[in-house]
Design an enzyme around this catalytic site. Structure first.
Site, PDB file in Angstrom:
ATOM      1  N   HIS A  31       0.656  -1.066  -0.146  1.00 44.49           N
ATOM      2  CA  HIS A  31       0.018  -0.066   0.083  1.00 44.49           C
ATOM      3  C   HIS A  31       0.869   1.248   0.012  1.00 44.49           C
ATOM      4  O   HIS A  31       0.472   2.390  -0.619  1.00 44.49           O
ATOM      5  CB  HIS A  31      -0.886  -0.185   1.169  1.00 44.49           C
ATOM      6  CG  HIS A  31      -1.981  -1.111   1.463  1.00 44.49           C
ATOM      7  ND1 HIS A  31      -1.738  -2.087   2.318  1.00 44.49           N
ATOM      8  CD2 HIS A  31      -3.009  -1.375   0.659  1.00 44.49           C
ATOM      9  CE1 HIS A  31      -2.571  -2.908   2.164  1.00 44.49           C
ATOM     10  NE2 HIS A  31      -3.195  -2.682   1.217  1.00 44.49           N
ATOM     11  N   ASP A 144      -3.592  -7.415  -7.599  1.00 44.29           N
ATOM     12  CA  ASP A 144      -4.662  -7.433  -8.037  1.00 44.29           C
ATOM     13  C   ASP A 144      -4.823  -7.436  -9.485  1.00 44.29           C
ATOM     14  O   ASP A 144      -5.510  -6.331  -9.940  1.00 44.29           O
ATOM     15  CB  ASP A 144      -5.780  -6.845  -7.163  1.00 44.29           C
ATOM     16  CG  ASP A 144      -5.411  -7.251  -5.642  1.00 44.29           C
ATOM     17  OD1 ASP A 144      -5.985  -8.214  -5.210  1.00 44.29           O
ATOM     18  OD2 ASP A 144      -4.768  -6.302  -4.984  1.00 44.29           O
TER      19      ASP A 144
HETATM   20  P1  AMP Z   1      -6.680  -3.800  -0.332  1.00 44.40           P
HETATM   21  O1  AMP Z   1      -6.433  -2.924   0.781  1.00 44.40           O
HETATM   22  O2  AMP Z   1      -5.999  -5.111  -0.058  1.00 44.40           O
HETATM   23  O3  AMP Z   1      -7.653  -3.684  -0.903  1.00 44.40           O
HETATM   24  O4  AMP Z   1      -5.476  -3.150  -1.526  1.00 44.40           O
HETATM   25  C1  AMP Z   1      -5.513  -1.922  -1.884  1.00 44.40           C
HETATM   26  C2  AMP Z   1      -4.483  -1.561  -3.019  1.00 44.40           C
HETATM   27  O5  AMP Z   1      -3.400  -2.046  -2.746  1.00 44.40           O
HETATM   28  C3  AMP Z   1      -4.934  -2.470  -4.286  1.00 44.40           C
HETATM   29  O6  AMP Z   1      -4.925  -1.580  -5.386  1.00 44.40           O
HETATM   30  C4  AMP Z   1      -3.842  -3.593  -4.305  1.00 44.40           C
HETATM   31  O7  AMP Z   1      -3.757  -4.250  -5.553  1.00 44.40           O
HETATM   32  C5  AMP Z   1      -2.750  -2.893  -3.715  1.00 44.40           C
HETATM   33  N1  AMP Z   1      -1.955  -4.030  -2.870  1.00 44.40           N
HETATM   34  C6  AMP Z   1      -2.205  -4.935  -2.183  1.00 44.40           C
HETATM   35  N2  AMP Z   1      -0.879  -5.611  -1.944  1.00 44.40           N
HETATM   36  C7  AMP Z   1      -0.065  -5.338  -2.687  1.00 44.40           C
HETATM   37  C8  AMP Z   1       1.468  -5.285  -2.959  1.00 44.40           C
HETATM   38  N3  AMP Z   1       1.914  -6.489  -2.290  1.00 44.40           N
HETATM   39  N4  AMP Z   1       1.918  -4.755  -3.756  1.00 44.40           N
HETATM   40  C9  AMP Z   1       1.523  -3.829  -4.659  1.00 44.40           C
HETATM   41  N5  AMP Z   1       0.317  -3.375  -4.350  1.00 44.40           N
HETATM   42  C10 AMP Z   1      -0.600  -4.074  -3.644  1.00 44.40           C
END
Ligand code: AMP
Length: 305
Positions: A31, A144
């Site tokens: 994030h 994702d």
């Molecule tokens: P989430 O809180 O899981 O909905 O993720 C929020 C954003 O962070 C989304 O755009 C995800 O694709 C991105 N994200 C989550 N994990 C990673 C990671 N390991 N590397 C890069 N982006 C990430």
């Protein structure tokens, strides 16, 4: 750093070009990499923290989703966010809602059939966030991959004015893709889960060496995962980056993605294969040099209360 609760207030405090990073919180360096990308190109950086009930498709998963608002605010501020928008349910879904956003076809494969309603929930909340925040640029992780494709398509189809930017995956030093759900893994499950990344990296090497047949690329992934009998694989699929169309051959920008269960935790990972110099180059993401902020004293999640 400001904390806002309403769209109105969020728009009011933003000045100049706005970079937007939507998340469900329980932040990790993946994030934070999105914040850094936004910081480099915008005057105001807004991160939203909202655990969206619409996109949860399994019983108990929403209640179980990890949360830590106080720590998220600290981490977001340290990474360079100007505003944390942390709306209550009532701000996001006031009263009965009759509108849903579906990005047809791009939701049909991979995560789609395995998580009924998930992408409708994602597309709907992202549409609401983009409409309410009105950013110039929005940042999503390549982690994702299908979600990124769907959000890009939705923004184009619905004429949202800002741009959608994909950011490379951030991985632990041993290759495990960072995820808020990693805190649920026991140390043994975590160790076994490393086979997922090893498999994707083997396929990435093969693709860069000129292998084009999907069966061979997928076979390279299974070759690694096969050694970890406790992992239960849902799919390993090569799909186009724009339409999420399953491919028999690597003949356009694509991503090789998988989902697997390690115990009770569902993990996803992928490698994007981008065109370059007449061939393909794999986006292996970046690796942390030290242990992720998700892991405190006492093991995974131990520092998180
Ligand atoms: P989430 O809180 O899981 O909905 O993720 C929020 C954003 O962070 C989304 O755009 C995800 O694709 C991105 N994200 C989550 N994990 C990673 C990671 N390991 N590397 C890069 N982006 C990430």
């Amino acid at each position: 750093m400001r904390i806002t609760k309403t769209f109105f207030e969020t728009r009011l405090v933003a000045t100049g070009e706005v970079g937007f990073v939507p998340t469900m919180g329980f932040l990790h360096e993946g994030h934070l990499a999105l914040i850094e990308a936004a910081r480099a190109a915008n005057e105001t950086v807004i991160m939203s923290l909202f655990v969206n009930p619409l996109q949860f498709d399994r019983d108990g998963d929403l209640a179980r989703y990890p949360r830590d608002l106080e720590r998220d605010v600290e981490l977001a501020a340290a990474a360079g966010a100007d505003v944390v928008f942390a709306p209550e349910l009532e701000e996001m879904y006031p009263g009965e809602q009759f509108t849903r956003v579906n990005v047809n076809r791009l939701s049909d494969e991979m995560e789609g059939p395995n998580r009924p309603g998930h992408f409708e929930g994602v597309a709907t909340v992202v549409a609401k966030l983009l409409a309410g925040v009105q950013p110039d640029r929005s940042y999503f992780g390549r982690k994702d991959a299908q979600q990124l494709a769907i959000v890009k398509r939705m923004a184009a189809d619905l004429s949202f004015p800002g741009s959608i930017i994909g950011v490379p995956i951030v991985r632990e030093s041993d290759g495990l893709a960072l995820s808020s759900r990693n805190v649920f893994l026991s140390s043994q499950e975590r160790e076994e889960a490393l086979a997922l990344n090893r498999g994707l990296m083997a396929a990435a090497d093969a693709a860069e060496q000129g292998v084009r047949r999907t069966s061979e690329l997928v076979g390279a992934v299974h070759g690694e995962i096969g050694t970890e009998s406790n992992l239960s694989v849902e799919y390993v699929t090569l799909a186009s980056q724009d339409l999420v169309e399953p491919l028999d051959e690597l003949d356009r920008p694509a991503f090789l993605a998988l989902a697997a269960w390690s115990g009770k935790t569902r993990l996803i990972d992928n490698v994007h294969l981008d065109e370059a110099n007449g061939g393909f180059v794999a986006d292996r993401g970046g690796r942390l040099e030290t242990t992720s902020v998700l892991y405190g004293p006492g093991g995974p999640g131990g520092g998180r209360g």
